[in-house]
Design a protein around this motif. Structure first.
Motif, mmCIF file in Angstrom:
data_model
loop_
_atom_site.group_PDB
_atom_site.id
_atom_site.type_symbol
_atom_site.label_atom_id
_atom_site.label_comp_id
_atom_site.label_asym_id
_atom_site.label_seq_id
_atom_site.Cartn_x
_atom_site.Cartn_y
_atom_site.Cartn_z
ATOM 1 N N LEU A 46 0.978 -1.220 -0.148
ATOM 2 C CA LEU A 46 -0.121 0.184 -0.186
ATOM 3 C C LEU A 46 0.794 1.449 0.280
ATOM 4 O O LEU A 46 1.975 1.107 0.778
ATOM 5 N N GLY A 97 -2.848 4.866 -0.126
ATOM 6 C CA GLY A 97 -3.781 3.955 -0.024
ATOM 7 C C GLY A 97 -3.539 3.407 2.348
ATOM 8 O O GLY A 97 -4.995 2.974 2.485
ATOM 9 N N ASN A 121 -9.175 0.380 3.647
ATOM 10 C CA ASN A 121 -8.235 -0.815 3.158
ATOM 11 C C ASN A 121 -7.416 -0.803 4.502
ATOM 12 O O ASN A 121 -6.190 -1.393 5.146
ATOM 13 N N HIS A 127 -8.995 -8.167 -2.966
ATOM 14 C CA HIS A 127 -9.088 -7.209 -2.888
ATOM 15 C C HIS A 127 -8.959 -5.877 -4.011
ATOM 16 O O HIS A 127 -7.916 -6.054 -4.725
ATOM 17 N N HIS A 128 -9.626 -5.108 -4.700
ATOM 18 C CA HIS A 128 -9.789 -4.270 -5.690
ATOM 19 C C HIS A 128 -9.015 -3.158 -5.309
ATOM 20 O O HIS A 128 -9.151 -2.781 -4.272
ATOM 21 N N HIS A 129 -8.149 -2.410 -6.159
ATOM 22 C CA HIS A 129 -8.012 -1.304 -5.516
ATOM 23 C C HIS A 129 -7.710 -0.542 -6.817
ATOM 24 O O HIS A 129 -6.503 -0.645 -7.903
ATOM 25 N N TYR A 130 -7.676 0.931 -6.222
ATOM 26 C CA TYR A 130 -7.245 1.726 -7.542
ATOM 27 C C TYR A 130 -5.081 2.203 -7.671
ATOM 28 O O TYR A 130 -4.982 1.592 -5.621
ATOM 29 N N GLU A 162 -3.568 3.604 -4.811
ATOM 30 C CA GLU A 162 -3.308 3.246 -3.482
ATOM 31 C C GLU A 162 -1.991 1.822 -3.542
ATOM 32 O O GLU A 162 -2.331 1.951 -2.175
#
Length: 74
Positions: free
Chosen positions: A9, A13, A19, A61-64, A67
């Motif tokens: 992260l 993030g 998160n 998990h989905h993150h931009y 992040e």
């Protein structure tokens, strides 16, 4: 970044409230999928997170993209 990279992260993030479970339990993740969000044009990354002892979480998990950062060995 590309699929197969190890990530952690970023400071952005870590600051997001959504998160917190990943931040508390996991050290690094493996980038599994990368796709473009059509609404904002940013990348959405699917990550499988791992704890320090190497045990992985079952849920991905989905993150931009903002992040995440590439994992640097501690």
């Amino acid at each position: 970044m590309k699929v197969g990279d190890m990530v952690s992260l970023s400071s952005k993030g870590k600051g997001l409230q959504m998160n917190m479970k990943v931040y508390d339990e996991c050290i690094y993740g493996l980038l599994v999928n990368l796709q473009t969000d059509l609404n904002c044009g940013d990348f959405i990354c699917t990550v499988r997170w791992f704890q320090k002892n190497g045990i992985g979480q079952k849920v991905r998990h989905h993150h931009y993209r903002y992040e995440l950062k590439k994992f640097k060995k501690l």
